[in-house]
Write an enzyme that holds these catalytic residues in place. Structure first.
Site, PDB file in Angstrom:
ATOM      1  N   CYS A  77       0.830  -1.203   0.000  1.00  0.00           N
ATOM      2  CA  CYS A  77       0.000   0.000   0.000  1.00  0.00           C
ATOM      3  C   CYS A  77       0.865   1.255   0.000  1.00  0.00           C
ATOM      4  O   CYS A  77       1.797   1.383   0.807  1.00  0.00           O
ATOM      5  CB  CYS A  77      -0.922   0.010   1.225  1.00  0.00           C
ATOM      6  SG  CYS A  77      -1.990   1.466   1.311  1.00  0.00           S
ATOM      7  N   CYS A  83      -0.834   5.918   7.059  1.00  0.00           N
ATOM      8  CA  CYS A  83      -2.236   5.693   7.375  1.00  0.00           C
ATOM      9  C   CYS A  83      -2.417   5.148   8.788  1.00  0.00           C
ATOM     10  O   CYS A  83      -3.335   5.539   9.498  1.00  0.00           O
ATOM     11  CB  CYS A  83      -2.846   4.741   6.351  1.00  0.00           C
ATOM     12  SG  CYS A  83      -4.376   3.968   6.862  1.00  0.00           S
ATOM     13  N   CYS A  86      -2.912  -0.628   8.649  1.00  0.00           N
ATOM     14  CA  CYS A  86      -2.319  -1.962   8.475  1.00  0.00           C
ATOM     15  C   CYS A  86      -0.877  -1.948   8.952  1.00  0.00           C
ATOM     16  O   CYS A  86       0.055  -1.926   8.137  1.00  0.00           O
ATOM     17  CB  CYS A  86      -2.404  -2.386   7.016  1.00  0.00           C
ATOM     18  SG  CYS A  86      -4.067  -2.414   6.362  1.00  0.00           S
ATOM     19  N   CYS A 164      -7.301   1.106  -1.208  1.00  0.00           N
ATOM     20  CA  CYS A 164      -7.035   0.464   0.083  1.00  0.00           C
ATOM     21  C   CYS A 164      -7.044  -1.036  -0.177  1.00  0.00           C
ATOM     22  O   CYS A 164      -8.109  -1.625  -0.408  1.00  0.00           O
ATOM     23  CB  CYS A 164      -8.099   0.848   1.110  1.00  0.00           C
ATOM     24  SG  CYS A 164      -7.865   0.031   2.713  1.00  0.00           S
ATOM     25  N   GLN A 283     -19.608  -8.595  11.293  1.00  0.00           N
ATOM     26  CA  GLN A 283     -18.164  -8.673  11.111  1.00  0.00           C
ATOM     27  C   GLN A 283     -17.818  -8.267   9.682  1.00  0.00           C
ATOM     28  O   GLN A 283     -18.541  -8.577   8.733  1.00  0.00           O
ATOM     29  CB  GLN A 283     -17.679 -10.097  11.388  1.00  0.00           C
ATOM     30  CG  GLN A 283     -17.889 -10.568  12.809  1.00  0.00           C
ATOM     31  CD  GLN A 283     -16.837 -10.020  13.778  1.00  0.00           C
ATOM     32  OE1 GLN A 283     -15.970  -9.246  13.397  1.00  0.00           O
ATOM     33  NE2 GLN A 283     -16.938 -10.416  15.038  1.00  0.00           N
ATOM     34  N   TYR A 312     -24.821 -10.954  24.732  1.00  0.00           N
ATOM     35  CA  TYR A 312     -24.359  -9.963  23.751  1.00  0.00           C
ATOM     36  C   TYR A 312     -24.674 -10.453  22.336  1.00  0.00           C
ATOM     37  O   TYR A 312     -23.818 -10.480  21.450  1.00  0.00           O
ATOM     38  CB  TYR A 312     -22.854  -9.710  23.884  1.00  0.00           C
ATOM     39  CG  TYR A 312     -22.374  -9.400  25.277  1.00  0.00           C
ATOM     40  CD1 TYR A 312     -22.451  -8.115  25.791  1.00  0.00           C
ATOM     41  CD2 TYR A 312     -21.843 -10.402  26.089  1.00  0.00           C
ATOM     42  CE1 TYR A 312     -21.999  -7.831  27.080  1.00  0.00           C
ATOM     43  CE2 TYR A 312     -21.392 -10.132  27.371  1.00  0.00           C
ATOM     44  CZ  TYR A 312     -21.479  -8.847  27.856  1.00  0.00           C
ATOM     45  OH  TYR A 312     -21.033  -8.580  29.130  1.00  0.00           O
ATOM     46  N   GLU A 333     -29.457  -8.976  24.695  1.00  0.00           N
ATOM     47  CA  GLU A 333     -28.780  -7.811  24.112  1.00  0.00           C
ATOM     48  C   GLU A 333     -29.394  -6.548  24.702  1.00  0.00           C
ATOM     49  O   GLU A 333     -30.616  -6.481  24.902  1.00  0.00           O
ATOM     50  CB  GLU A 333     -28.934  -7.823  22.584  1.00  0.00           C
ATOM     51  CG  GLU A 333     -28.437  -6.591  21.863  1.00  0.00           C
ATOM     52  CD  GLU A 333     -26.959  -6.339  22.084  1.00  0.00           C
ATOM     53  OE1 GLU A 333     -26.634  -5.258  22.605  1.00  0.00           O
ATOM     54  OE2 GLU A 333     -26.142  -7.229  21.761  1.00  0.00           O
ATOM     55  N   ASP A 378     -19.947 -12.903  23.653  1.00  0.00           N
ATOM     56  CA  ASP A 378     -19.195 -12.169  22.633  1.00  0.00           C
ATOM     57  C   ASP A 378     -19.278 -10.683  22.987  1.00  0.00           C
ATOM     58  O   ASP A 378     -19.973  -9.905  22.332  1.00  0.00           O
ATOM     59  CB  ASP A 378     -19.784 -12.434  21.246  1.00  0.00           C
ATOM     60  CG  ASP A 378     -18.964 -11.811  20.131  1.00  0.00           C
ATOM     61  OD1 ASP A 378     -17.888 -11.250  20.414  1.00  0.00           O
ATOM     62  OD2 ASP A 378     -19.410 -11.866  18.963  1.00  0.00           O
ATOM     63  N   CYS A 405     -12.364 -10.050  20.986  1.00  0.00           N
ATOM     64  CA  CYS A 405     -11.551  -9.261  20.059  1.00  0.00           C
ATOM     65  C   CYS A 405     -10.389  -8.588  20.785  1.00  0.00           C
ATOM     66  O   CYS A 405      -9.675  -7.784  20.182  1.00  0.00           O
ATOM     67  CB  CYS A 405     -12.404  -8.214  19.347  1.00  0.00           C
ATOM     68  SG  CYS A 405     -13.157  -6.991  20.453  1.00  0.00           S
TER      69      CYS A 405
END
Length: 453
Positions: A77, A83, A86, A164, A283, A312, A333, A378, A405
């Site tokens: 890139c 940026c 990444c 990108c 996702q 969740y 939720e 989650d 995550c």
């Protein structure tokens, strides 16, 4: 007495890099004192310029590679590394997967207090490019025209881009056409400093069914030259105008107006379908989502006579996948709009053994009647509140699958669950975001005999 540090601001020195942090920065040491060097890789000998010094660590700017790593590759890139998105593009992809596994291992050992945790190999991608099915791009003035791109790290300085390489090509194409419209029709870009201008952001997404969406975010109620814009986006299935006049970092305002096409797209996960509106959370890597959720379902191993709780639950993605195997699934939720979407998704897929309750997990879970056999959690990046973990411990569930995550909060929560009578059986890293330092992890914990009852 003032502490004497081994390095000083504006000092130039040579370092050998020993490891990477969980944020992808190289770590070198001077007499045991840590120096973080963005862009450096383990095994490299580097020349750095010290730009920040604290009592516990320093930060060095990479000046020169004296002895490059054999795992270093050329970034693809043109905006790298300005940026800031990444940050691992300079590292071989196979090595990225190894680093992410080690990040999970380190978190579970150091923060979770676990000895030799059973962490599998990272589930990576055959092609780690063009995987993102959603992108949000800020716009800014650029000379006589407008530019789109991303903000550089820890700033709101726009780094203009023309492409990108982790985004689906159709997403980039949609954003380019909006840029063309703005320049041809002299639609100004929003300037955060002066708070003047019209065009703020463009969010674009595509689905595995081949449909596409664009949301044009402006600072004013009026969308100038709308007909010209729609002509350039004639092949986009859903085009929205969003108004955000506030001085805020949040992309969307509350006012959404459908300009053309359908109000929602159709996305598929496995053999299930989901409606995707502008604000829907899914996702962003469809291929790895199937891997992530498939691993969660495999580890939970729900049976036809069992009741499973999906904490969740969001719009019900995992819930509905589990409902194909369990006798009953209950999704919890706190966001009313997500519960509404989850119920609609269940109806659209003809699933009758899933129900969805609106509220906080720590409040709803203790009120559920009957036996609970397993849980899927989650949570957001901050992990679970201690009251949630206590409610899980008292639920009677024999097994918990935790989708995370954030390895740090995962390790913290696993340690607390272990204190409540659970033990970690396995952890599987899944690379949802190649070229970045982020990693998702699916963990299975089961209740020990001593914790039953």
């Amino acid at each position: 007495m003032k502490q004497q540090l081994p390095v000083h601001k504006n000092e130039d020195l040579e370092l050998t890099i020993d490891a990477l942090t969980s944020e992808g920065q190289g770590i070198g040491r001077v007499n045991g004192y840590a120096v973080f060097v963005p862009g450096a890789l383990p095994g490299e000998r580097v020349h750095v310029h010290i730009i920040k010094v604290t009592s516990g660590y320093a930060v060095g700017k990479l000046v020169d590679l004296l002895e490059p790593s054999g795992k270093r590759v050329r970034p693809v890139c043109g905006a790298y590394p300005s940026c800031g998105g990444c940050i691992l593009q300079h590292l071989d992809y196979g090595e990225q997967c190894k680093v992410k596994r080690q990040t999970v291992v380190d978190a579970l050992e150091r923060l979770g207090g676990m000895e030799n945790p059973a962490v599998g190999e990272t589930r990576g991608m055959a092609d780690p490019w063009r995987y993102r099915n959603k992108g949000s791009f800020p716009f800014a003035p650029n000379g006589q025209g407008v530019a789109f791109g991303f903000f550089s790290p820890r700033s709101h300085r726009l780094v203009p881009i023309a492409d990108c390489p982790i985004q689906n090509q159709r997403i980039v194409d949609i954003v380019r056409r909006v840029q063309e419209w703005a320049e041809v029709c002299h639609v100004s870009a929003y300037d955060e400093t002066t708070r003047r201008g019209v065009l703020r952001h463009v969010m674009a997404r595509v689905t595995t069914t081949g449909e596409s969406m664009a949301v044009i975010v402006t600072a004013s109620n009026r969308l100038p030259h709308a007909d010209e814009l729609l002509a350039l986006l004639s092949d986009v299935d859903s085009v929205w105008h969003n108004v955000n006049s506030r001085d805020t970092n949040v992309i969307f305002g509350e006012d959404f107006r459908l300009l053309a096409g359908e109000p929602a797209l159709l996305e598929t996960i496995g053999d299930l379908s989901f409606n995707v509106s502008p604000q829907s959370f899914l996702q962003v890597n469809a291929q790895q989502t199937a891997v992530l959720y498939g691993e969660a379902a495999r580890l939970l191993d729900a049976k036809p006579d069992e009741t499973i709780v999906d904490a969740y639950c969001g719009v019900g993605t995992i819930s509905l996948l589990l409902a194909q195997h369990a006798g009953r699934v209950i999704g919890i939720e706190s966001v009313p709009e997500a519960i509404r979407d989850a119920k609609r998704n269940a109806a659209d897929n003809g699933i009758q053994n899933a129900e969805f309750l609106c509220g906080n997990v720590e409040d709803v879970l203790p009120t559920l009647p009957g036996r609970i056999d397993g849980l899927v959690i989650d949570p957001p990046r901050k992990g679970c509140d201690e009251r949630v973990l206590a409610a899980i411990a008292h639920s009677g569930a024999s097994r918990v699958v935790y989708v995370s995550c954030n390895p740090a909060t995962l390790a913290r929560d696993c340690k607390l669950l272990a204190a409540h009578g659970f033990r970690l059986i396995s952890a599987t890293p899944v690379d949802m975001f190649p070229q970045t330092a982020h990693v998702e992890t699916v963990v299975l914990m089961t209740r020990t005999d001593a914790g039953k009852g």
